[in-house]
Design a protein around this motif. Structure first.
Motif, PDB file in Angstrom:
ATOM      1  N   UNK A 239     -18.525 -34.613  63.131  1.00  0.00           N
ATOM      2  CA  UNK A 239     -17.714 -33.473  63.588  1.00  0.00           C
ATOM      3  C   UNK A 239     -16.783 -32.949  62.502  1.00  0.00           C
ATOM      4  N   UNK A 240     -16.483 -33.787  61.489  1.00  0.00           N
ATOM      5  CA  UNK A 240     -15.619 -33.360  60.383  1.00  0.00           C
ATOM      6  C   UNK A 240     -16.431 -32.784  59.218  1.00  0.00           C
ATOM      7  N   UNK A 241     -17.721 -32.561  59.451  1.00  0.00           N
ATOM      8  CA  UNK A 241     -18.655 -32.033  58.444  1.00  0.00           C
ATOM      9  C   UNK A 241     -18.779 -32.961  57.236  1.00  0.00           C
ATOM     10  N   UNK A 242     -18.781 -34.258  57.503  1.00  0.00           N
ATOM     11  CA  UNK A 242     -19.019 -35.258  56.459  1.00  0.00           C
ATOM     12  C   UNK A 242     -20.369 -35.922  56.731  1.00  0.00           C
ATOM     13  N   UNK A 243     -21.074 -36.232  55.637  1.00  0.00           N
ATOM     14  CA  UNK A 243     -22.386 -36.873  55.793  1.00  0.00           C
ATOM     15  C   UNK A 243     -22.224 -38.310  56.279  1.00  0.00           C
ATOM     16  N   UNK A 244     -23.106 -38.682  57.213  1.00  0.00           N
ATOM     17  CA  UNK A 244     -23.082 -40.043  57.744  1.00  0.00           C
ATOM     18  C   UNK A 244     -24.426 -40.747  57.577  1.00  0.00           C
ATOM     19  N   UNK A 245     -25.503 -39.991  57.389  1.00  0.00           N
ATOM     20  CA  UNK A 245     -26.843 -40.544  57.195  1.00  0.00           C
ATOM     21  C   UNK A 245     -27.653 -39.547  56.386  1.00  0.00           C
ATOM     22  N   UNK A 246     -28.471 -40.065  55.465  1.00  0.00           N
ATOM     23  CA  UNK A 246     -29.325 -39.192  54.666  1.00  0.00           C
ATOM     24  C   UNK A 246     -30.613 -39.931  54.346  1.00  0.00           C
ATOM     25  N   UNK A 247     -31.727 -39.220  54.456  1.00  0.00           N
ATOM     26  CA  UNK A 247     -33.043 -39.762  54.107  1.00  0.00           C
ATOM     27  C   UNK A 247     -33.660 -38.812  53.088  1.00  0.00           C
ATOM     28  N   UNK A 248     -34.096 -39.371  51.973  1.00  0.00           N
ATOM     29  CA  UNK A 248     -34.625 -38.566  50.875  1.00  0.00           C
ATOM     30  C   UNK A 248     -36.063 -38.982  50.570  1.00  0.00           C
ATOM     31  N   UNK A 249     -36.942 -37.998  50.493  1.00  0.00           N
ATOM     32  CA  UNK A 249     -38.312 -38.206  50.027  1.00  0.00           C
ATOM     33  C   UNK A 249     -38.422 -37.548  48.657  1.00  0.00           C
ATOM     34  N   UNK A 250     -38.811 -38.324  47.646  1.00  0.00           N
ATOM     35  CA  UNK A 250     -38.927 -37.802  46.284  1.00  0.00           C
ATOM     36  C   UNK A 250     -40.341 -38.041  45.765  1.00  0.00           C
ATOM     37  N   UNK A 251     -40.872 -37.067  45.051  1.00  0.00           N
ATOM     38  CA  UNK A 251     -42.236 -37.145  44.523  1.00  0.00           C
ATOM     39  C   UNK A 251     -42.197 -37.203  43.006  1.00  0.00           C
ATOM     40  N   UNK A 252     -42.901 -38.159  42.445  1.00  0.00           N
ATOM     41  CA  UNK A 252     -43.114 -38.225  41.003  1.00  0.00           C
ATOM     42  C   UNK A 252     -44.426 -37.479  40.748  1.00  0.00           C
ATOM     43  N   UNK A 253     -44.316 -36.190  40.400  1.00  0.00           N
ATOM     44  CA  UNK A 253     -45.509 -35.357  40.267  1.00  0.00           C
ATOM     45  C   UNK A 253     -46.385 -35.765  39.082  1.00  0.00           C
ATOM     46  N   UNK A 254     -45.804 -36.359  38.047  1.00  0.00           N
ATOM     47  CA  UNK A 254     -46.620 -36.840  36.921  1.00  0.00           C
ATOM     48  C   UNK A 254     -47.503 -38.003  37.378  1.00  0.00           C
ATOM     49  N   UNK A 255     -46.923 -38.929  38.118  1.00  0.00           N
ATOM     50  CA  UNK A 255     -47.712 -40.043  38.667  1.00  0.00           C
ATOM     51  C   UNK A 255     -48.748 -39.508  39.645  1.00  0.00           C
TER      52      UNK A 255
END
Length: 194
Positions: free
Chosen positions: A60-76
């Motif tokens: 409610x205070x506009x602060x992050x409480x959870x985050x999930x990140x998907x990252x791709x190594x395009x060279x691999x």
């Protein structure tokens, strides 16, 4: 008479499977169909424009409480496509859900996000979801291309992410997908509870 059993194995391209993991998490976060399509377009183009997508929850205070990140190594990814360009739907732990081919890593992360949102709703905590993208180094190095792609993909250029509740978050080590090792998942949690 013996009943006949038929099975069907579907085949997915590696980039298609990556896009399905991203789409799964964006759907759970409440992103709209048009926004999801624009982000996926930036991952499916050649060369890709988008290297990572994050979904997060704000209190409610506009602060992050959870985050999930998907990252791709395009060279691999380019190397894996040379030797193993497709994934079959009969892989252990993978699931076909709502037209998406979901790996166990994304399924568990999506389940965690869903449970978090249900729990917050159940106790009356106001939680909002949002998402961000990170462009590839090629895009970030070209200011004009970056501006055009922000407009094309429906993104705000140069937007700062909200702060974390309680300061620096607790972060799990990035975890590579077993069957898509070019894709990694990272989860972050606020340092203090509400």
């Amino acid at each position: 008479m013996h009943p006949r059993t038929y099975t069907q194995t579907l085949t997915y391209t590696r980039v298609g499977a990556i896009a399905d993991q991203v789409q799964h998490l964006l759907r759970i976060s409440g992103a709209g169909r048009e926004q999801i399509d624009r982000i996926l377009q930036g991952m499916r183009c050649t060369p890709p424009d988008i290297a990572a997508v994050g979904v997060f929850c704000l209190d409610r205070d506009r602060e992050r409480v959870l985050e999930i990140v998907l990252a791709v190594d395009w060279e691999a990814h380019a190397q894996y496509v040379q030797t193993d360009p497709n994934l079959a739907s009969n892989r252990p732990g993978w699931d076909l859900e709502d037209d998406l081919f979901i790996g166990p890593e994304a399924y568990l992360a999506g389940d965690r996000l869903s449970r978090f949102l249900r729990r917050a709703d159940g106790i009356g905590e106001q939680v909002r979801t949002a998402h961000w993208v990170q462009f590839t180094p090629r895009v970030l190095a070209d200011a004009e291309l970056h501006r055009r792609l922000c407009a094309l993909h429906g993104l705000e250029e140069g937007t700062d992410l909200p702060p974390w509740r309680g300061g620096e978050p607790r972060e799990q080590q990035p975890r590579q997908f077993e069957d898509l090792p070019e894709l990694s998942l990272t989860q972050r949690h606020a340092a203090r509870r509400p």
